[in-house]
Design a protein around this motif. Structure first.
Motif, PDB file in Angstrom:
ATOM      1  N   ALA A 139      65.458 236.256  99.675  1.00 50.16           N
ATOM      2  CA  ALA A 139      66.148 235.013  99.307  1.00 50.16           C
ATOM      3  C   ALA A 139      67.191 235.272  98.225  1.00 50.16           C
ATOM      4  O   ALA A 139      67.508 234.396  97.438  1.00 50.16           O
ATOM      5  CB  ALA A 139      65.138 233.970  98.826  1.00 50.16           C
ATOM      6  N   ALA A 143      71.345 236.470 101.336  1.00 50.12           N
ATOM      7  CA  ALA A 143      70.600 235.628 102.283  1.00 50.12           C
ATOM      8  C   ALA A 143      71.397 234.428 102.799  1.00 50.12           C
ATOM      9  O   ALA A 143      71.359 234.152 104.013  1.00 50.12           O
ATOM     10  CB  ALA A 143      69.288 235.166 101.649  1.00 50.12           C
ATOM     11  N   LEU A 161      62.527 230.939 105.795  1.00 48.51           N
ATOM     12  CA  LEU A 161      62.873 231.829 104.691  1.00 48.51           C
ATOM     13  C   LEU A 161      61.596 232.367 104.048  1.00 48.51           C
ATOM     14  O   LEU A 161      60.652 231.612 103.809  1.00 48.51           O
ATOM     15  CB  LEU A 161      63.701 231.087 103.642  1.00 48.51           C
ATOM     16  N   GLY A 163      60.498 234.747 100.738  1.00 51.02           N
ATOM     17  CA  GLY A 163      60.963 235.439  99.540  1.00 51.02           C
ATOM     18  C   GLY A 163      59.828 235.704  98.570  1.00 51.02           C
ATOM     19  O   GLY A 163      58.835 234.968  98.546  1.00 51.02           O
ATOM     20  N   VAL A 166      58.926 232.215  95.458  1.00 53.27           N
ATOM     21  CA  VAL A 166      58.858 231.066  96.357  1.00 53.27           C
ATOM     22  C   VAL A 166      59.789 229.956  95.908  1.00 53.27           C
ATOM     23  O   VAL A 166      60.453 229.307  96.745  1.00 53.27           O
ATOM     24  CB  VAL A 166      57.406 230.550  96.461  1.00 53.27           C
ATOM     25  N   ARG A 168      62.577 230.234  94.327  1.00 53.03           N
ATOM     26  CA  ARG A 168      63.941 230.624  94.669  1.00 53.03           C
ATOM     27  C   ARG A 168      64.202 230.403  96.158  1.00 53.03           C
ATOM     28  O   ARG A 168      65.264 229.925  96.555  1.00 53.03           O
ATOM     29  CB  ARG A 168      64.166 232.089  94.305  1.00 53.03           C
ATOM     30  N   ALA A 169      63.223 230.731  96.980  1.00 50.82           N
ATOM     31  CA  ALA A 169      63.366 230.516  98.418  1.00 50.82           C
ATOM     32  C   ALA A 169      63.505 229.029  98.734  1.00 50.82           C
ATOM     33  O   ALA A 169      64.310 228.636  99.594  1.00 50.82           O
ATOM     34  CB  ALA A 169      62.172 231.108  99.157  1.00 50.82           C
ATOM     35  N   ARG A 170      62.750 228.187  98.040  1.00 47.65           N
ATOM     36  CA  ARG A 170      62.856 226.750  98.265  1.00 47.65           C
ATOM     37  C   ARG A 170      64.224 226.227  97.836  1.00 47.65           C
ATOM     38  O   ARG A 170      64.799 225.354  98.496  1.00 47.65           O
ATOM     39  CB  ARG A 170      61.744 226.021  97.508  1.00 47.65           C
ATOM     40  N   VAL A 189      60.397 227.118 104.230  1.00 41.91           N
ATOM     41  CA  VAL A 189      59.945 228.308 103.512  1.00 41.91           C
ATOM     42  C   VAL A 189      58.538 228.636 103.974  1.00 41.91           C
ATOM     43  O   VAL A 189      57.687 227.740 104.088  1.00 41.91           O
ATOM     44  CB  VAL A 189      59.972 228.076 101.985  1.00 41.91           C
ATOM     45  N   THR A 191      55.246 231.204 103.186  1.00 43.07           N
ATOM     46  CA  THR A 191      54.689 232.133 102.199  1.00 43.07           C
ATOM     47  C   THR A 191      53.894 233.266 102.835  1.00 43.07           C
ATOM     48  O   THR A 191      53.584 234.251 102.167  1.00 43.07           O
ATOM     49  CB  THR A 191      53.782 231.381 101.209  1.00 43.07           C
ATOM     50  N   THR A 207      66.193 242.637 101.798  1.00 42.39           N
ATOM     51  CA  THR A 207      65.372 242.734 100.599  1.00 42.39           C
ATOM     52  C   THR A 207      65.685 244.012  99.826  1.00 42.39           C
ATOM     53  O   THR A 207      66.363 244.905 100.323  1.00 42.39           O
ATOM     54  CB  THR A 207      63.873 242.740 100.954  1.00 42.39           C
TER      55      THR A 207
END
Length: 350
Positions: A139, A143, A161, A163, A166, A168-170, A189, A191, A207
């Motif tokens: 993320a 990305a 997504l 990451g 989490v 940051r991904a959201r 997102v 997990t 990544t």
């Protein structure tokens, strides 16, 4: 010399043109029409960081020299969280006959466009024609462009997504959901890495991981996977089980098989057999044909390390558009004067 800011670059690059530039770079690379680039990779450990200098040309009068600088804030040995990575980049486009610089470009966003455009150029040929779900692992900075560019060449119903951070991904999911280009796509997102890998028709990994990020046996038969990270000889994004199932296309054969751990380590161990590498993507793009599948190799992989040819051709396209559209500032290296350029009617894009 034309000075082009990050804002200028965003005005000058659109996905269609960037994808076409990367596809052309890949075709010319595979055809032997691009000379071997110069590469200088300098790393330091205290404080952690480094510089990567790439230089290339295309047998014409233009040369490109790009410098990427990165550093880490904090001490990885003492910080509870992984130290934050910062990076910046600049590119000089030269007239190699007159020996004068044509342009200096800020290339932080340029790099994102160029890299994601390469992913999309490969996906146009290799990805399933009607995929439902795209899973993006990572993320970070690249990305958003990865999602936008892949959504340009394939229409997804869902983007997942994954990451390490989490939150940051959201935040990225919310950012992407607001983009009009992605209207109607469900962006979520996940997990659990295995779940994301299982549900995806297309996977893109972007990544900085050093070890595999999802179980290879979770990936369904027929999935198309872009490996965009792991570009160090000891770094991995996927495991041995995954590589045993892969038919692999690369952007640059020598670079991918020596500098990318997912290929270099598995070739050395015998997990990945040489015949699983079906060649450079540029050859497939030139022919417009994908070699038939082989029993036991049920995952199609594009390994991208990024090639100088993409920088050369994309930078040339950006410069030509900047001159045509009167974008940027003109800097005279002899007297130091800077002349702002009047905006012009851009007309149709080339």
């Amino acid at each position: 010399m034309r000075l082009l800011s990050e804002r200028d670059i965003e005005r000058l690059i659109d996905p269609a043109a960037a994808i076409a530039a990367s596809a052309e770079a890949y075709r010319r690379q595979a055809a032997g029409e691009m000379p071997a680039p110069g590469r200088l990779d300098v790393l330091r450990t205290d404080p952690k960081g480094g510089a990567l200098v790439l230089a290339g040309h295309s047998f014409d009068h233009r040369f490109v020299v790009k410098t990427n600088i990165h550093a880490y804030a904090g001490d990885a040995a003492t910080d509870a969280a992984k130290p934050a990575r910062t990076a910046s980049s600049g590119l000089v486009l030269w007239d190699g006959v007159a020996c004068v610089p044509l342009a200096h470009m800020a290339t932080s966003s340029f790099n994102d466009h160029r890299t994601a455009a390469g992913f999309a150029a490969a996906a146009q040929l290799l990805a399933p024609p009607a995929p439902h779900t795209l899973a993006v692992f990572g993320a970070g900075k690249i990305a958003p462009a990865t999602v936008l560019y892949l959504a340009t060449v394939r229409r997804f119903a869902r983007v997942v997504l994954v990451g390490r951070n989490v939150e940051r991904a959201r935040g990225l999911a919310a950012q992407l959901a607001a983009r009009p280009e992605l209207d109607g796509i469900d962006i979520t997102v996940e997990t659990d890495a295995a779940t994301a890998a299982t549900e995806a028709d297309v996977i893109a990994t972007v990544t900085t991981a050093e070890t595999p990020i999802f179980p290879g046996d979770a990936v369904r038969s027929g999935t198309f996977v872009i490996l965009g990270g792991g570009n160090r000889p000891t770094h991995r994004e996927v495991d041995d089980g995954f590589m045993r199932r892969a038919r692999v296309f690369v952007d640059h054969f020598d670079g991918a098989t020596t500098r990318a751990g997912d290929l270099a380590l598995t070739l050395a161990s015998g997990v990945l057999r040489p015949e699983q590498i079906f060649g450079e993507i540029g050859a497939a793009l030139a022919s417009g044909e994908v070699p038939p599948t082989v029993p036991g190799l049920d995952i199609t992989v594009f390994k991208s390390i990024g090639i100088a040819a993409q920088d050369v051709i994309t930078a040339g396209m950006v410069y030509d558009r900047a001159v045509r559209d009167a974008i940027g500032l003109e800097f005279d290296m002899r007297d130091g004067s800077v002349v702002p350029l009047a905006a012009a009617d851009p007309g149709p894009s080339p």
